[in-house]
Design a protein around this motif. Structure first.
Motif, PDB file in Angstrom:
ATOM      1  N   ILE A 179      -0.927 -12.348  -6.324  1.00 54.13           N
ATOM      2  CA  ILE A 179      -0.492 -11.583  -4.501  1.00 54.13           C
ATOM      3  C   ILE A 179      -0.331 -12.770  -4.016  1.00 54.13           C
ATOM      4  N   ILE A 180       0.560 -13.431  -3.522  1.00 54.92           N
ATOM      5  CA  ILE A 180       0.666 -13.905  -1.909  1.00 54.92           C
ATOM      6  C   ILE A 180       1.049 -13.083  -0.786  1.00 54.92           C
ATOM      7  N   SER A 181       0.959 -13.506   0.106  1.00 52.57           N
ATOM      8  CA  SER A 181       0.424 -13.079   1.707  1.00 52.57           C
ATOM      9  C   SER A 181       0.364 -13.596   3.040  1.00 52.57           C
ATOM     10  N   PRO A 182       0.576 -13.255   3.613  1.00 51.21           N
ATOM     11  CA  PRO A 182       0.492 -13.777   5.116  1.00 51.21           C
ATOM     12  C   PRO A 182      -1.209 -13.797   4.878  1.00 51.21           C
ATOM     13  N   ALA A 183      -1.810 -14.762   5.810  1.00 53.83           N
ATOM     14  CA  ALA A 183      -3.337 -14.239   5.856  1.00 53.83           C
ATOM     15  C   ALA A 183      -3.319 -13.421   6.393  1.00 53.83           C
ATOM     16  N   SER A 184      -3.099 -12.976   7.685  1.00 58.14           N
ATOM     17  CA  SER A 184      -3.006 -11.455   8.486  1.00 58.14           C
ATOM     18  C   SER A 184      -3.533  -9.842   7.444  1.00 58.14           C
ATOM     19  N   VAL A 185      -2.654 -10.494   6.600  1.00 57.35           N
ATOM     20  CA  VAL A 185      -2.667  -8.949   6.115  1.00 57.35           C
ATOM     21  C   VAL A 185      -3.552  -8.873   4.728  1.00 57.35           C
ATOM     22  N   LYS A 186      -3.948  -9.880   4.071  1.00 63.51           N
ATOM     23  CA  LYS A 186      -5.030  -9.872   2.227  1.00 63.51           C
ATOM     24  C   LYS A 186      -5.909  -8.446   3.175  1.00 63.51           C
ATOM     25  N   SER A 187      -6.487  -9.250   4.072  1.00 64.21           N
ATOM     26  CA  SER A 187      -7.463  -7.484   4.003  1.00 64.21           C
ATOM     27  C   SER A 187      -7.136  -6.316   3.701  1.00 64.21           C
ATOM     28  N   THR A 188      -5.778  -6.280   4.236  1.00 60.10           N
ATOM     29  CA  THR A 188      -5.265  -4.935   3.824  1.00 60.10           C
ATOM     30  C   THR A 188      -5.306  -4.695   2.446  1.00 60.10           C
ATOM     31  N   TRP A 189      -4.850  -5.795   1.176  1.00 58.84           N
ATOM     32  CA  TRP A 189      -4.527  -5.923  -0.094  1.00 58.84           C
ATOM     33  C   TRP A 189      -5.115  -5.058  -0.297  1.00 58.84           C
ATOM     34  N   LYS A 190      -6.935  -5.822   0.343  1.00 62.57           N
ATOM     35  CA  LYS A 190      -8.477  -5.547  -0.410  1.00 62.57           C
ATOM     36  C   LYS A 190      -8.257  -3.984  -0.193  1.00 62.57           C
ATOM     37  N   LYS A 191      -8.753  -4.100   1.039  1.00 65.99           N
ATOM     38  CA  LYS A 191      -8.841  -2.654   0.983  1.00 65.99           C
ATOM     39  C   LYS A 191      -7.567  -1.210   0.190  1.00 65.99           C
ATOM     40  N   GLU A 192      -6.625  -1.951   0.375  1.00 66.48           N
ATOM     41  CA  GLU A 192      -5.847  -0.339  -0.704  1.00 66.48           C
ATOM     42  C   GLU A 192      -6.046  -0.888  -2.556  1.00 66.48           C
ATOM     43  N   LEU A 193      -6.113  -1.954  -2.457  1.00 67.57           N
ATOM     44  CA  LEU A 193      -6.479  -2.685  -4.025  1.00 67.57           C
ATOM     45  C   LEU A 193      -7.980  -2.155  -4.608  1.00 67.57           C
ATOM     46  N   LYS A 194      -9.016  -1.335  -3.568  1.00 70.48           N
ATOM     47  CA  LYS A 194     -10.437  -0.746  -3.565  1.00 70.48           C
ATOM     48  C   LYS A 194     -10.300   0.564  -3.516  1.00 70.48           C
ATOM     49  N   ARG A 195      -8.807   1.087  -3.944  1.00 74.59           N
ATOM     50  CA  ARG A 195      -8.468   2.701  -3.943  1.00 74.59           C
ATOM     51  C   ARG A 195      -8.761   2.555  -5.651  1.00 74.59           C
ATOM     52  N   PHE A 196      -8.484   1.208  -6.050  1.00 79.12           N
ATOM     53  CA  PHE A 196      -7.367   1.734  -8.017  1.00 79.12           C
ATOM     54  C   PHE A 196      -9.163   0.574  -8.610  1.00 79.12           C
ATOM     55  N   VAL A 197      -9.303  -0.221  -8.367  1.00 76.86           N
ATOM     56  CA  VAL A 197     -10.049  -1.101  -8.679  1.00 76.86           C
ATOM     57  C   VAL A 197     -11.790  -1.560  -8.274  1.00 76.86           C
ATOM     58  N   ASN A 198     -12.341  -1.963  -8.983  1.00 76.24           N
ATOM     59  CA  ASN A 198     -13.379  -2.668  -8.393  1.00 76.24           C
ATOM     60  C   ASN A 198     -13.596  -3.507  -7.971  1.00 76.24           C
ATOM     61  N   ASP A 199     -14.697  -3.610  -7.241  1.00 75.92           N
ATOM     62  CA  ASP A 199     -14.693  -4.859  -6.352  1.00 75.92           C
ATOM     63  C   ASP A 199     -14.227  -6.953  -7.342  1.00 75.92           C
ATOM     64  N   GLU A 200     -15.083  -6.235  -8.461  1.00 74.76           N
ATOM     65  CA  GLU A 200     -15.234  -7.446  -9.620  1.00 74.76           C
ATOM     66  C   GLU A 200     -14.082  -7.855  -9.656  1.00 74.76           C
ATOM     67  N   GLU A 201     -12.545  -7.077 -10.054  1.00 72.78           N
ATOM     68  CA  GLU A 201     -12.112  -6.979 -10.246  1.00 72.78           C
ATOM     69  C   GLU A 201     -11.154  -8.384  -9.360  1.00 72.78           C
ATOM     70  N   MET A 202     -11.075  -8.516  -7.969  1.00 67.85           N
ATOM     71  CA  MET A 202     -10.631  -8.832  -6.874  1.00 67.85           C
ATOM     72  C   MET A 202     -11.061  -9.954  -6.695  1.00 67.85           C
ATOM     73  N   VAL A 203     -10.411 -10.823  -5.889  1.00 65.92           N
ATOM     74  CA  VAL A 203     -11.340 -11.763  -5.326  1.00 65.92           C
ATOM     75  C   VAL A 203      -9.733 -12.361  -4.439  1.00 65.92           C
ATOM     76  N   ILE A 204     -10.218 -12.915  -2.933  1.00 67.83           N
ATOM     77  CA  ILE A 204      -9.463 -13.498  -1.758  1.00 67.83           C
ATOM     78  C   ILE A 204     -10.481 -15.093  -2.141  1.00 67.83           C
ATOM     79  N   VAL A 205      -8.703 -15.770  -1.654  1.00 68.60           N
ATOM     80  CA  VAL A 205      -8.530 -17.281  -2.089  1.00 68.60           C
ATOM     81  C   VAL A 205      -8.594 -17.805  -0.537  1.00 68.60           C
ATOM     82  N   GLU A 206     -10.441 -18.267  -0.224  1.00 71.10           N
ATOM     83  CA  GLU A 206     -10.180 -18.847   1.099  1.00 71.10           C
ATOM     84  C   GLU A 206     -10.283 -19.817   1.539  1.00 71.10           C
ATOM     85  N   GLY A 207     -10.031 -20.412   0.753  1.00 73.86           N
ATOM     86  CA  GLY A 207      -9.729 -22.324   1.238  1.00 73.86           C
ATOM     87  C   GLY A 207     -10.156 -22.953   0.076  1.00 73.86           C
ATOM     88  N   SER A 208     -11.263 -22.550  -0.966  1.00 75.33           N
ATOM     89  CA  SER A 208     -11.908 -23.542  -1.881  1.00 75.33           C
ATOM     90  C   SER A 208     -11.753 -22.907  -3.457  1.00 75.33           C
TER      91      SER A 208
END
Length: 250
Positions: free
Chosen positions: A90-119
């Motif tokens: 998922i490629i998005s503006p930095a300002s909505v990365k948290s929104t994507w995580k919030k919506e994903l949590k409705r459907f999948v567990n935390d272990e199934e997602m990762v937010i890239v922060e620069g490393s």
């Protein structure tokens, strides 16, 4: 079709029929069990979201252009789950990365997602990254060459300039660049591009990176999400259509 006719006939075809592949599945006929996703998320998908899921799952590579507030994020997540994609970028503006995580949590567990922060990141089913740091994880294979390119200015004056950096076609250069590119190594089978109108300029660095990544990794699906497909002129739309390899851009 013409050869099967016994006499000359006039046939009227709507523009829509020429702009779409002739044998594309009618997405309105697609059957999806939305009740399953409503229970998972604890919400009820709206009619345009159900329509969007059907559209994306029958097209695979498409633009979802519902207006702001139309629920494009959840629509694309449900479509990705319905088509059982294994690795989603998922490629998005930095300002909505948290929104994507919030919506994903409705459907999948935390272990199934990762937010890239620069490393470098730990691989997961859903990887969320912002436009600004794409170049940290993808290297376009370039090589230095010297050749003169002819240019004619508005006054008809002919000048020559030297181009030193070009995209390489040499296997050794390409292989080295891809070895340094985690975005390529992750082998995503679906790429979701949020606010895709940010790719309207083909000369921008983000456009070149995403275009090169798609060309070399050849994902099965590409969802471009935007409420403003044309920002200034029709060329903006052309560049966005080029990302999904739309027939009309050929």
């Amino acid at each position: 079709y013409r050869q099967s006719q016994e006499k000359m006939v006039s046939i009227f075809i709507p523009k829509k029929a020429l702009l779409n592949p002739l044998f594309l599945e009618d997405f309105n006929q697609k059957v999806v069990d939305f009740e399953k996703y409503n229970k998972m998320a604890g919400i009820v998908l709206k009619s345009q979201q159900e329509q969007g899921v059907k559209f994306l799952t029958t097209r695979k590579k498409a633009i979802l252009a519902h207006q702001m507030g139309g629920g494009k994020t959840i629509t694309s997540i449900v479509a990705a789950l319905e088509d059982k994609y294994e690795k989603i970028l998922i490629i998005s503006p930095a300002s909505v990365k948290s929104t994507w995580k919030k919506e994903l949590k409705r459907f999948v567990n935390d272990e199934e997602m990762v937010i890239v922060e620069g490393s470098k990141w730990k691989e997961a089913r859903f990887t969320i990254i912002n436009y600004d740091i794409l170049d940290n994880f993808y290297e376009i294979p370039m090589e230095t060459v010297k050749r003169k390119v002819r240019n004619v200015d508005d006054n008809g004056k002919i000048t020559y300039k030297t181009v030193e950096k070009v995209v390489s076609k040499k296997d050794v250069v390409i292989n080295e660049a891809m070895a340094n590119s985690q975005l390529f190594q992750s082998k995503f089978d679906l790429i979701i591009i949020d606010e895709a109108h940010k790719l309207s300029n083909a000369n921008s660095g983000r456009y070149k990176i995403i275009s090169d990544l798609i060309k070399r990794s050849n994902p099965k699906g590409i969802y471009e999400l935007t409420g403003t497909m044309i920002t200034n002129n029709p060329m903006n739309l052309y560049n966005i259509l080029k990302i999904i390899d739309a027939d009309i851009t050929k």
